[in-house]
Design a protein around this motif. Structure first.
Motif, mmCIF file in Angstrom:
data_model
loop_
_atom_site.group_PDB
_atom_site.id
_atom_site.type_symbol
_atom_site.label_atom_id
_atom_site.label_comp_id
_atom_site.label_asym_id
_atom_site.label_seq_id
_atom_site.Cartn_x
_atom_site.Cartn_y
_atom_site.Cartn_z
ATOM 1 N N MET A 1 80.800 32.194 -3.252
ATOM 2 C CA MET A 1 80.261 33.470 -2.795
ATOM 3 C C MET A 1 78.838 33.313 -2.253
ATOM 4 N N PHE A 2 77.971 32.655 -3.019
ATOM 5 C CA PHE A 2 76.588 32.494 -2.575
ATOM 6 C C PHE A 2 76.487 31.533 -1.391
ATOM 7 N N GLY A 3 77.353 30.517 -1.353
ATOM 8 C CA GLY A 3 77.380 29.623 -0.201
ATOM 9 C C GLY A 3 77.798 30.364 1.064
ATOM 10 N N ALA A 4 78.806 31.232 0.950
ATOM 11 C CA ALA A 4 79.252 32.029 2.105
ATOM 12 C C ALA A 4 78.146 32.970 2.573
ATOM 13 N N MET A 5 77.429 33.580 1.622
ATOM 14 C CA MET A 5 76.317 34.448 2.009
ATOM 15 C C MET A 5 75.224 33.644 2.713
ATOM 16 N N ALA A 6 74.999 32.411 2.253
ATOM 17 C CA ALA A 6 73.983 31.563 2.868
ATOM 18 C C ALA A 6 74.378 31.138 4.280
ATOM 19 N N LEU A 7 75.661 31.136 4.572
ATOM 20 C CA LEU A 7 76.108 30.857 5.935
ATOM 21 C C LEU A 7 76.043 32.104 6.820
ATOM 22 N N LEU A 8 76.309 33.268 6.239
ATOM 23 C CA LEU A 8 76.365 34.514 7.011
ATOM 24 C C LEU A 8 74.984 35.121 7.286
ATOM 25 N N THR B 1 72.940 34.015 10.376
ATOM 26 C CA THR B 1 73.526 34.477 11.630
ATOM 27 C C THR B 1 73.069 35.897 11.936
ATOM 28 N N ILE B 2 73.073 36.737 10.928
ATOM 29 C CA ILE B 2 72.639 38.125 11.107
ATOM 30 C C ILE B 2 71.149 38.177 11.437
ATOM 31 N N PHE B 3 70.326 37.430 10.706
ATOM 32 C CA PHE B 3 68.887 37.419 10.949
ATOM 33 C C PHE B 3 68.565 36.852 12.336
ATOM 34 N N HIS B 4 69.304 35.835 12.765
ATOM 35 C CA HIS B 4 69.031 35.233 14.073
ATOM 36 C C HIS B 4 69.405 36.166 15.218
ATOM 37 N N LEU B 5 70.300 37.116 14.980
ATOM 38 C CA LEU B 5 70.636 38.087 16.026
ATOM 39 C C LEU B 5 69.417 38.901 16.436
ATOM 40 N N VAL B 6 68.515 39.134 15.493
ATOM 41 C CA VAL B 6 67.289 39.891 15.792
ATOM 42 C C VAL B 6 66.060 38.973 15.792
ATOM 43 N N HIS B 7 66.297 37.676 15.941
ATOM 44 C CA HIS B 7 65.242 36.662 16.069
ATOM 45 C C HIS B 7 64.285 36.618 14.876
ATOM 46 N N LEU B 8 64.807 36.817 13.675
ATOM 47 C CA LEU B 8 63.979 36.761 12.470
ATOM 48 C C LEU B 8 64.405 35.657 11.505
ATOM 49 N N GLY B 9 65.362 34.840 11.914
ATOM 50 C CA GLY B 9 65.883 33.808 11.027
ATOM 51 C C GLY B 9 64.863 32.761 10.644
ATOM 52 N N GLN B 10 64.100 32.275 11.617
ATOM 53 C CA GLN B 10 63.131 31.225 11.335
ATOM 54 C C GLN B 10 61.963 31.753 10.501
ATOM 55 N N VAL B 11 61.633 33.016 10.658
ATOM 56 C CA VAL B 11 60.497 33.599 9.947
ATOM 57 C C VAL B 11 60.840 33.886 8.489
ATOM 58 N N PHE B 12 62.008 34.476 8.229
ATOM 59 C CA PHE B 12 62.333 34.949 6.880
ATOM 60 C C PHE B 12 63.250 34.023 6.082
ATOM 61 N N MET B 13 63.686 32.923 6.668
ATOM 62 C CA MET B 13 64.480 31.916 5.967
ATOM 63 C C MET B 13 65.604 32.541 5.134
ATOM 64 N N PRO B 14 66.538 33.268 5.766
ATOM 65 C CA PRO B 14 67.558 34.002 5.015
ATOM 66 C C PRO B 14 68.512 33.112 4.219
ATOM 67 N N MET B 15 68.688 31.865 4.601
ATOM 68 C CA MET B 15 69.567 30.973 3.852
ATOM 69 C C MET B 15 69.043 30.743 2.439
ATOM 70 N N TYR B 16 67.734 30.847 2.274
ATOM 71 C CA TYR B 16 67.121 30.613 0.967
ATOM 72 C C TYR B 16 67.493 31.693 -0.046
#
Length: 180
Positions: A15-22, A25-40
């Motif tokens: 479950m947590f691994g799947a969330m770390a993959l998803l 993707t959602i954060f990068h859609l609004v260009h915030l993935g690199q800033v907020f590190m959502p996989m963490y």
């Protein structure tokens, strides 16, 4: 406890691994993935519910799987590998600390481990930059400055999520965490 993975741990890791993959993707859609590190977020939450080795293994494999499936984080420069190492170490440390001090304040476990993980990552970036002849101090400095919004997000989000999940598990019959 043996090294055998329980069904509960397998479910949590999945479950947590799947969330770390998803989430990235959602954060990068609004260009915030690199800033907020959502996989963490999910990979640092996971060790509050499972032992060290399943948490570390999940945290090690998830960035590499994400890199293979989506190209984020990139395999070269080896951001995916550096993240995988950082997340695996942090997950293992959190899980060990939670087992050692089960009643400790969540922030007292989380904050030092996150700081250690961030400095580990910076050190890995510095070392890799030396190997490929990039300005190591500059690259390490960028890594140090770039990760703080994500670290703050983890500090704000993870403890309340863990608290709510733990209290929900106590209220539901048969859902107590048997790995502790």
């Amino acid at each position: 406890m043996g090294t055998r993975l329980s069904a509960r741990e397998l479910a949590y890791c999945g479950m947590f691994g799947a969330m770390a993959l998803l989430l990235p993707t959602i954060f990068h859609l609004v260009h915030l993935g690199q800033v907020f590190m959502p996989m963490y977020l999910p990979l640092v939450t996971l060790p509050f519910f499972v032992r060290a080795w399943p948490a570390a293994l999940t945290a090690l494999l998830t960035p590499l799987l994400s890199a293979a499936l989506t190209g984020m984080p990139p395999l070269y420069p080896p951001i995916a590998l550096l993240m995988a190492l950082e997340l695996a170490v942090m997950s293992a440390l959190i899980a060990v600390a939670v087992r050692r001090w089960p009643r400790a304040n969540l922030w007292l476990i989380l904050v030092p481990v996150l700081l250690f993980g961030r400095f580990l990552y910076v050190g890995l970036v510095y070392a890799f930059s030396l190997v490929i002849h990039l300005p190591a101090g500059f690259m390490a400095g960028l890594s140090l400055l770039g990760g703080w919004p994500g670290i703050v997000l983890v500090i704000v989000v993870v403890p309340p999520v863990v608290t709510v999940c733990r209290s929900s598990a106590r209220l539901a019959p048969g859902l107590g965490d048997s790995t502790r």
